[in-house]
Write a protein that holds these residues in place. Structure first.
Motif: not given
Length: 519
Positions: A21-33
């Protein structure tokens, strides 16, 4: 049933024969997360854990969208970085000179912040994926179906579609091979030769052979569904801004089905998290945020996990650094004791189950107690250890150190009014304002302090008995009043640490001097 387990159950029902089961998430490193972004990954983490607890193999991936364009200079970053707007994050210099790029700086910062939580996904760096040419067949497929993609995108917009715009539409961003910015316009794409021509605002023009391209990225609403298919994603959450009827997920879902012919993953929308006292959305660019490190300076990792686990993803909540810290700790400590004793049930039990970290000691000092004692012993962990040991709470200095650091940081950074000190001289004006009955209570309290055979619970029984009254409600109110008087005479505060700890921290002689000095 807790939302993570119910989500996991639905996934298993929908994919009974799935091996992984592939579970995904993600964001852009636009600044301090910030901690709002943290909800993205922790939502996936809880579902992944629920699947694992059900005996399923899980691939938990987190994509850094570091091939996205640098859009805005965040607060706190040199304004001169405006010159890099339009370049991919991986090609913008590190603003602090300590990493290879802007992207790497904020990626490493967040990845290290995840370690105390035991959250260790497989990180995928999209700049590497695009430059490896792995996605090029999908990009070519999207270019060949660009008119159909335009129709889907426009179906979710209020604006009018036009044949001319449809013909000029290309679902890609091209980074100029000269200035490295995406200030480009695609001129044409020739399907038989797979050649794409573009022109940049800087004046550069070029033709790119698409099977070998390393400077082209799909637009977000096409990139997202493309990666679902490539990575085999079965579950992914998304923020409220992506979750409306015309939002990114609905557009991407349709593109996934009709262009890439791939079933979209199960989607779980989550609400944003706010800062107590502010109506603004947390944002990396504005600096209006708490990072995971900010919270870890005050809260234990498992308590932070529990704060997220106990809320439905669609429920928003605010995080404060004021007295809420004591309330959050007290609630967690109460539930943790019930969980350890086997009396906790329902969703809260499952939320705790998902939050408890391996190897964590069951019995831990209460944060409220630690924070009330520490200022009186000048934040000395050894003195705190001695005081707690008199109440039967035995910890090593090393075990107490994390709690001491968090409580000290919270008091000094966020709640300086908690930094109480012992009065230097008797508060005669306050004592003179007491009633004769209240003075008699203090006199009796002082007599008890001079009896060394009275300690701990035995001493407290005698102190409570000072205010004996036939009416239990009256007696309880009198006892509360007695303690308030003691705290005022000793600390010039209406409250303080438990009386036995106050005696240990201040010392009998000092207490008697502050109270008997008025008589």
């Amino acid at each position: 049933m807790h939302w993570a387990y119910s989500t996991a159950n639905r996934l298993m029902e929908q994919h009974p024969d799935r091996g992984t089961f592939v579970c995904a998430s993600g964001i852009s490193p636009s600044g301090a997360v910030h901690i709002g972004n943290f909800r993205e990954i922790v939502t996936t983490y809880f579902v992944a854990r629920a699947l694992e607890k059900s005996g399923k193999r899980v691939r938990f991936i987190f994509s850094w969208d570091d091939f996205d364009r640098f859009r805005k200079v965040p607060a706190g970053i040199d304004p001169a970085f405006e010159q890099y707007i339009g370049m991919p994050y991986t090609e913008v210099p590190c603003p602090y000179g300590c990493h290879e790029s802007y992207a790497e700086h904020f990626e490493r910062q967040f990845e290290q912040a995840l370690m105390p939580f035991g959250i260790r996904p497989e990180f995928i760096y999209q700049s590497r994926e695009y430059r490896s040419k792995k996605y090029n067949p999908s990009i070519i497929h999207a270019l060949k179906n660009r008119r159909e993609i335009y129709d889907i995108v426009m179906a979710y917009k209020t604006g009018e579609a036009s044949a001319e715009e449809r013909e000029r539409y290309y679902p890609v961003h091209v980074y100029c091979e000269s200035c490295r910015k995406d200030t480009t316009t695609v001129q044409s794409f020739d399907e038989p030769s797979s050649m794409l021509k573009y022109r940049c605002h800087c004046g550069h023009e070029a033709a790119v052979y698409m099977p070998e391209a390393t400077n082209i990225k799909l637009q977000w609403k096409v990139d997202w569904p493309m990666r679902w298919g490539v990575e085999g994603v079965l579950f992914e959450p998304g923020g409220r801004d992506h979750s409306s009827e015309t939002g990114s997920y609905q557009v991407s879902k349709t593109i996934s089905e009709h262009i890439f012919e791939n079933a979209p993953p199960m989607y779980l929308p989550y609400e944003f998290i706010g800062i107590k006292g502010s109506h603004a959305k947390m944002s990396s660019s504005s600096g209006q945020n708490y990072t995971p490190d900010d919270l870890l300076d005050v809260y234990s990792p498992e308590l932070i996990l529990f704060m997220f686990a106990k809320y439905q993803p669609g429920a928003g909540f605010h995080i404060g650094m004021d007295e809420d810290v004591i309330r959050n700790y007290s609630e967690y400590e109460r539930y943790r004791e019930a969980y350890d004793s086997g009396t906790l049930t329902g969703d809260v039990k499952e939320a705790m189950e998902l939050s408890v970290l391996p190897g964590l000691r069951k019995k831990t000092p209460k944060f409220g107690h630690v924070s009330s004692i520490l200022p009186l012993v000048d934040f000395d962990a050894d003195l705190l250890k001695d005081i707690l040991s008199h109440s039967g709470e035995n910890y090593t200095t090393g075990e107490l150190e994390p709690y001491v650091k968090r409580a000290e940081h919270w008091i000094k950074r966020w709640c300086p009014e908690k930094q109480i000190t012992v009065n230097e001289y008797p508060n005669s004006a306050y004592y003179d304002a007491l009633s004769s009955t209240e003075r008699s209570w203090i006199e009796a309290f002082c007599r008890l302090l001079t009896r060394p055979e009275l300690e701990g619970e035995l001493l407290m029984e005698q102190i409570y008995a000072i205010c004996h009254h036939e009416d239990k409600k009256v007696m309880k109110a009198n006892q509360k009043r007695l303690f308030t008087i003691v705290y005022q005479l000793v600390l010039n505060q209406n409250e303080g640490p438990r009386i036995p700890w106050l005696i240990q921290a201040v010392g009998v002689n000092k207490l008697l001097a502050l109270m008997e000095g008025n008589t």
